[in-house]
Design an enzyme around this catalytic site. Structure first.
Site, PDB file in Angstrom:
ATOM      1  N   ASP A  49     -23.931  59.007  -1.373  1.00  0.00           N
ATOM      2  CA  ASP A  49     -22.540  59.422  -1.142  1.00  0.00           C
ATOM      3  C   ASP A  49     -21.600  58.689  -2.094  1.00  0.00           C
ATOM      4  OD1 ASP A  49     -20.119  60.287  -0.268  1.00  0.00           O
ATOM      5  OD2 ASP A  49     -20.456  59.835   1.843  1.00  0.00           O
TER       6      ASP A  49
ATOM      7  N   LYS B 200     -10.285  51.205  -0.122  1.00  0.00           N
ATOM      8  CA  LYS B 200     -10.538  50.566   1.181  1.00  0.00           C
ATOM      9  C   LYS B 200     -11.969  50.055   1.225  1.00  0.00           C
ATOM     10  CE  LYS B 200      -7.426  53.097   4.164  1.00  0.00           C
ATOM     11  NZ  LYS B 200      -7.064  54.462   3.781  1.00  0.00           N
TER      12      LYS B 200
ATOM     13  N   VAL C 173      -7.966  63.244  -4.656  1.00  0.00           N
ATOM     14  CA  VAL C 173      -7.665  62.631  -5.955  1.00  0.00           C
ATOM     15  C   VAL C 173      -8.294  63.476  -7.072  1.00  0.00           C
ATOM     16  CG1 VAL C 173      -8.130  60.618  -7.426  1.00  0.00           C
ATOM     17  CG2 VAL C 173      -7.330  60.298  -5.068  1.00  0.00           C
TER      18      VAL C 173
ATOM     19  N   GLU D 114      -0.917  63.776  -4.453  1.00  0.00           N
ATOM     20  CA  GLU D 114      -1.971  64.544  -3.792  1.00  0.00           C
ATOM     21  C   GLU D 114      -1.523  65.026  -2.408  1.00  0.00           C
ATOM     22  OE1 GLU D 114      -5.145  62.837  -1.563  1.00  0.00           O
ATOM     23  OE2 GLU D 114      -4.814  60.836  -2.405  1.00  0.00           O
TER      24      GLU D 114
ATOM     25  N   LYS E   2      -9.973  70.241   3.163  1.00  0.00           N
ATOM     26  CA  LYS E   2      -9.966  69.136   2.198  1.00  0.00           C
ATOM     27  C   LYS E   2     -10.694  69.649   0.956  1.00  0.00           C
ATOM     28  CE  LYS E   2     -12.169  64.715   1.511  1.00  0.00           C
ATOM     29  NZ  LYS E   2     -13.226  63.853   2.070  1.00  0.00           N
TER      30      LYS E   2
ATOM     31  N   SER F  59     -18.013  59.456  -4.191  1.00  0.00           N
ATOM     32  CA  SER F  59     -16.899  60.405  -4.247  1.00  0.00           C
ATOM     33  C   SER F  59     -16.803  61.103  -5.600  1.00  0.00           C
ATOM     34  CB  SER F  59     -15.587  59.681  -3.965  1.00  0.00           C
ATOM     35  OG  SER F  59     -14.500  60.572  -4.128  1.00  0.00           O
ATOM     36  N   ALA F  60     -16.482  62.391  -5.551  1.00  0.00           N
ATOM     37  CA  ALA F  60     -16.238  63.159  -6.777  1.00  0.00           C
ATOM     38  C   ALA F  60     -15.005  62.615  -7.515  1.00  0.00           C
ATOM     39  CB  ALA F  60     -16.058  64.639  -6.445  1.00  0.00           C
ATOM     40  N   ASP F  61     -14.198  61.806  -6.852  1.00  0.00           N
ATOM     41  CA  ASP F  61     -13.034  61.189  -7.529  1.00  0.00           C
ATOM     42  C   ASP F  61     -13.489  60.382  -8.751  1.00  0.00           C
ATOM     43  OD1 ASP F  61     -11.560  62.168  -5.411  1.00  0.00           O
ATOM     44  OD2 ASP F  61     -11.066  60.201  -4.565  1.00  0.00           O
TER      45      ASP F  61
HETATM   46  N1  PSU Z   1      -8.908  57.006   0.781  1.00  0.00           N
HETATM   47  C1  PSU Z   1      -7.773  56.651   1.388  1.00  0.00           C
HETATM   48  N2  PSU Z   1      -6.893  57.619   1.759  1.00  0.00           N
HETATM   49  C2  PSU Z   1      -7.128  58.942   1.507  1.00  0.00           C
HETATM   50  C3  PSU Z   1      -8.324  59.302   0.830  1.00  0.00           C
HETATM   51  C4  PSU Z   1      -9.187  58.306   0.484  1.00  0.00           C
HETATM   52  O1  PSU Z   1      -7.564  55.479   1.622  1.00  0.00           O
HETATM   53  O2  PSU Z   1      -6.298  59.797   1.875  1.00  0.00           O
HETATM   54  C5  PSU Z   1      -8.581  60.746   0.499  1.00  0.00           C
HETATM   55  C6  PSU Z   1      -8.135  61.039  -0.945  1.00  0.00           C
HETATM   56  O3  PSU Z   1      -7.662  62.365  -1.015  1.00  0.00           O
HETATM   57  C7  PSU Z   1      -9.422  60.893  -1.728  1.00  0.00           C
HETATM   58  C8  PSU Z   1     -10.412  61.485  -0.746  1.00  0.00           C
HETATM   59  O4  PSU Z   1      -9.433  61.595  -2.952  1.00  0.00           O
HETATM   60  O5  PSU Z   1      -9.982  61.009   0.523  1.00  0.00           O
HETATM   61  C9  PSU Z   1     -11.827  61.060  -1.040  1.00  0.00           C
HETATM   62  O6  PSU Z   1     -12.704  61.760  -0.206  1.00  0.00           O
HETATM   63  P1  PSU Z   1     -14.284  61.626  -0.445  1.00  0.00           P
HETATM   64  O7  PSU Z   1     -14.615  60.197  -0.103  1.00  0.00           O
HETATM   65  O8  PSU Z   1     -14.884  62.589   0.523  1.00  0.00           O
HETATM   66  O9  PSU Z   1     -14.533  61.956  -1.865  1.00  0.00           O
HETATM   67 MN    MN Z   2     -18.611  61.834  -0.139  1.00  0.00          MN
END
Ligand code: PSU
Ligand code: MN
Length: 308
Positions: free
Chosen positions: A141, A162, A109, A27, A89, A143-145
């Site tokens: 909230d 984390k 991701v 990524e 992002k 994540s879309a992941d």
């Molecule tokens: N968590 C980490 N390092 C990162 C990310 C998440 O420890 O770099 C990044 C990754 O690209 C992950 C994104 O897909 O943040 C998730 O963002 P969000 O929580 O806004 O979906």
């Molecule tokens: Mn989010």
């Protein structure tokens, strides 16, 4: 009109895919938003070397001038690393807009999985995945992941998540969505900076071959979605849980106080944790990414043999 018209597939990656050789996706949000310059680009280039040394071909994903890059060049990586937070992002919802507007985007991701799947790449290595945030029962909230893992057939090798997230709720969500969560040589979910989180995973697999087999079977059965492989940080690079948890608590408190929302929350927390803990957390972060790249490459090699 075809999908291909939007993609620039790196010739080395294209050749490997044609010949059925192993490829590992990477990524780019980890480059632009996950680490400071120049450690971000140095780490990204070293990760590619590690993957090559294991006999696989790296493909770092990004959007540059609206082009879907399936395998960035070293110059692309330098560009994204230097531009840092100024790169958009890019999660699933952002992707079509940035392509239409011919802008730059760093793939999360979720988006890296989308590009990998479009290109026919099955294995992806990163640091940590997004998940269910603390307080999600009111903020929603998530994540879309996690949605992407539920629908797109790519295996993600990470060091867990984390504890900026609610790890218990993240595991519940993945279960609901039918995403297998594998512990590599462990029954416990790793928490990125530490090898243990206090939460169990359902399946422990001990070799790259076993992981490849499980994913291969999922594909053969025509089941949609991916698989989350969690690989604990090597003990030599683990952080003191008391130190890192205190930093995380402080970062989360500051985010709440400052009203940080939406896509900015994760980058804000990552940045604050790095500032609070100094170089220690950055070094742990770099080392765990190397470790994940190695396991992903070995697994991609094993998977390519099964698919022959
Ligand atoms: N968590 C980490 N390092 C990162 C990310 C998440 O420890 O770099 C990044 C990754 O690209 C992950 C994104 O897909 O943040 C998730 O963002 P969000 O929580 O806004 O979906
Ligand atoms: Mn989010």
């Amino acid at each position: 009109m075809s999908l291909k018209q939007y993609m620039d597939v790196n010739p080395e990656v294209a050749k490997a895919l044609e010949e059925g050789r192993p490829v590992v996706a990477l990524e780019s949000t980890i480059i632009s938003h996950g680490m400071p310059y120049p450690q971000n680009k140095e780490t990204a280039l070293k990760v590619e070397e590690i993957i090559r040394a294991e006999g696989a071909v790296p493909a770092t994903m990004a959007i540059i001038n609206g082009r879907l890059k399936i395998g960035c060049t070293a110059e692309d990586i330098e560009y994204l690393g230097k531009k840092g937070l100024a790169v958009n992002k890019t999660s699933r919802r952002d992707l079509p807009i940035l392509v239409a507007k011919k802008e730059d985007g760093a793939t999360t991701v979720a988006t890296t999985m989308i590009l990998a799947s479009m290109a026919g790449i099955k294995v992806f290595a990163t640091g940590g995945v997004g998940g269910v945030h603390r307080g999600a029962e009111t903020t929603m909230d998530i994540s879309a992941d996690l949605e992407e893992l539920a629908m797109t057939p790519v295996m993600v090798v990470c060091a867990g998540a984390k504890s900026i997230l609610d790890l218990g709720l993240t595991l519940e969500y993945l279960e609901t969505k039918g995403v297998p969560v594998i512990g590599y040589q462990t029954k416990e979910l790793p928490a990125f900076y530490t090898s243990k989180s206090g939460f169990g995973v359902d399946y422990r697999l001990d070799t790259p071959e076993e992981i490849a087999e499980a994913f291969y079977v999922k594909q053969q059965l025509n089941m949609k979605g991916g698989m989350l492989v969690t690989n604990p940080i090597p003990t030599a690079f683990e952080m003191d849980p008391a130190v890192i948890n205190k930093a995380i608590e402080q970062a989360v408190r500051e985010a709440n106080e400052q009203g940080v929302k939406g896509k900015n929350i994760t980058p804000f927390l990552l940045d604050r944790i790095q500032q609070i803990t100094g170089g220690d957390s950055l070094n742990s972060n770099i080392q765990l990414v190397f470790n994940n790249a190695r396991l992903a490459a070995k697994t991609a090699v094993a998977l390519a043999k099964l698919e022959k």
